[in-house]
Design an enzyme around this catalytic site. Sequence first.
Site, PDB file in Angstrom:
ATOM      1  CE  LYS A 205      -3.453  -0.590  -7.307  1.00 13.63           C
ATOM      2  NZ  LYS A 205      -4.472   0.397  -6.640  1.00 13.63           N
ATOM      3  CD  GLU A 211       1.523 -10.533   3.416  1.00 12.25           C
ATOM      4  OE1 GLU A 211       1.101 -10.398   4.452  1.00 12.25           O
ATOM      5  OE2 GLU A 211       1.787  -9.456   2.444  1.00 12.25           O
ATOM      6  CD  GLU A 352      -8.906  -4.749   3.568  1.00 11.20           C
ATOM      7  OE1 GLU A 352      -8.009  -5.639   4.154  1.00 11.20           O
ATOM      8  OE2 GLU A 352      -8.647  -4.250   2.464  1.00 11.20           O
TER       9      GLU A 352
END
Length: 546
Positions: A205, A211, A352
Site C-alpha cells: 500500500k 520485505e 493478528e
Amino acid sequence: MSRTDLSEWQALEALAATDGARHLRDLFAEDEGRFERFSAEAAGLFVDYSKTRITSDVLDGLLDLARATRLEDRRTDMFRGEKINATEGRAVLHVALRDTAKGKYFVDGADVMDDIQSVLSQMEAYCDSVHSGARMGHTGKPLDTVVNIGIGGSDLGPVMVTEALKPYALEGRATHFVSNVDGTHLAEVLKRIDPERTLFVIASKTFTTQETMTNAASAREWFLASGAPESAVADHFIALSTNEAAVTEFGINAENMFPFWEWVGGRYSLWSAIGLPIALSVGWKNYRALLDGAAAMDRHFETAPMKENLPVLLALIGVWHRSFLGMQANAVLPYDQYLHRLPAYLQQADMESNGKSVTMAGAHVTYGTGPVLFGEAGTNGQHAFYQLIHQGTDIIPCDFIAAAESHNPLGDHHEKLLANFLAQPEALAMGKTPDEVREDLKGSGMADAEIEALVPHKVFTGNRPTVSILMERLEPRTLGSLIALYEHRIFCQSVIWDINAFDQWGVELGKVLAKAILPELKGWADVKHDSSTSGLIARINRLRRS
C-alpha cells in the site's frame, strides 16, 4: 464496565460448571434431535455445531451476551462505514469491495462504490489485456508468468485463494508468490522463470514495506541483468499501491498502479486490488464469483437473526470454548488438499485480529481472547498432531472442512478422505471408555493383567468439541463464502471480547528494532542492546567474517 461485570457473562460462568462439564456422549444420547437443532446452512455452506459443548441453555445465554455487548449495533456500524477501528480512526469496509449496492456504503459521508467499481473495471481490463495477448513483454512474448511480491495480507490471501482455485487456473499460466525477505525465497522463484515472459506484481500500500521493497528491488535488478532495458520495467512490473510517486520512481507507469484504501485492512485485502494475481491466475469470471460468494455470506450475516446467523453462532461457540471453558487453541483442518494454505491464512486473520489483551477503552482484559490457531490439511495432520488433540492434556476445539464432491474423482480416494473427515469428529466427541477398550482387547489373547496395564493408554476421554463445515464442491463462490464466514466470526468475537480486531500494533515494535539492528549487522553503528541481543549480533558478525 468490564465484560465480566455483565450479568450475562456471570450467568455463562455458572453454566460452564454445569452444562459445560457435560459429556457429548450423554448430550447426544438424551436428544435425538440434537443434530437438527444445532446445525444451520447459508451461502452454500452447511455447518454442524452439534459436537460442541453447547446446550440450549448455553446458546440462549450466549445470545443474551451478544445482545448485551451490542453485537447487532456494532455489525450495523461496520456496514455503515463507521470508524470502528478506533485506534487508527478508520472505517472497516471490506464488505463493500464485493458488493454492487451503489448508495449503500459511505466513508466520511462519501459513497465509496464509484471508486470501487473504477478499480474493479481497471483490474478487469488489465486481466483481459494480459489473457488476450494484447499486453505482452518487451520482446513480444506473452506474459504468462506472474510473480506476486508482497507480505502478510498482500501475500497470504492471494496465495491461499490461488492454491484453492487451482482447478480453475487458466491453461498455460504460472503464478508464484514471494514474501520472505530471506533471499532464498526470491532466488528459488527466479531460477524457474523466464524474464521475457514474467509479470511482477508489487503489492504494498505504501510502497515502503521493507520485505516487499527489498524483494522488489532485487527482482528489478535481476530483470535488468537479463539484458532488458530500463524502459522495459514498465512492461513487466505493476503496483498494487497508493504511493504514485514511489511507484513511478521505481519505473512503473501510473496507469498500471492499482489503488486501494485505508479502510481496507491488510488481512481483508484479497477482495481489493491485492486480489489481482488471483484474477490473473483464474480469470475475471472466477474472481468475480469469489467476490459474489463472499457477498452472499455478507448478506446472510447482515440480515439473518442471530440464532440462525452462521458467523454469529460460530463466534459465540468460540467465545464459550475460549473464555468460559478455558480452551486456548483452535485447529482448522480442511479435508481438501486445495485448501492446504487456509490454516496459514486464518492464522493471520484470527491471531493478528484478536491477539489482543487490551479493551477498546485501554483496560487490561481479565479473560481469554484470541486462541492460538493452527492446522494442516487432512489426512496429513492425522499423522502429525492429532495424537495431542485426541489424548493430550489440553482440549483443542477443531473445525473440520470438506467438500462432498472432488475435482479429482480418482478411484475411491475421495470416499476415504470423507470417511476420515467424518470419523475424526466422532472419535473426538464420543471417545472410547475403559470398558470398550477391555472388550476390544479380550479377543487378542492377552492375559487380564496385560489388558489392564494397556487400558489407560488406549482410553479416549472424548468430549472434545468440533465444528464440521460441508460444501457441495470447492468452487470460487463457496470459497468466497467460507472466507467471509471466518472474517465475520472473528469480528463478532472481538465485539464480545471488547477488543479491536482491526489494528495490529503488536507487529510494530519488532520492525522498529530490526531497522535499528540492520546497520549494526553491517558494521555501520555501535551495538546498544541488552547483553543477549548484543552478544548474538557480535557472534553473527564474527561468523560472517570467518
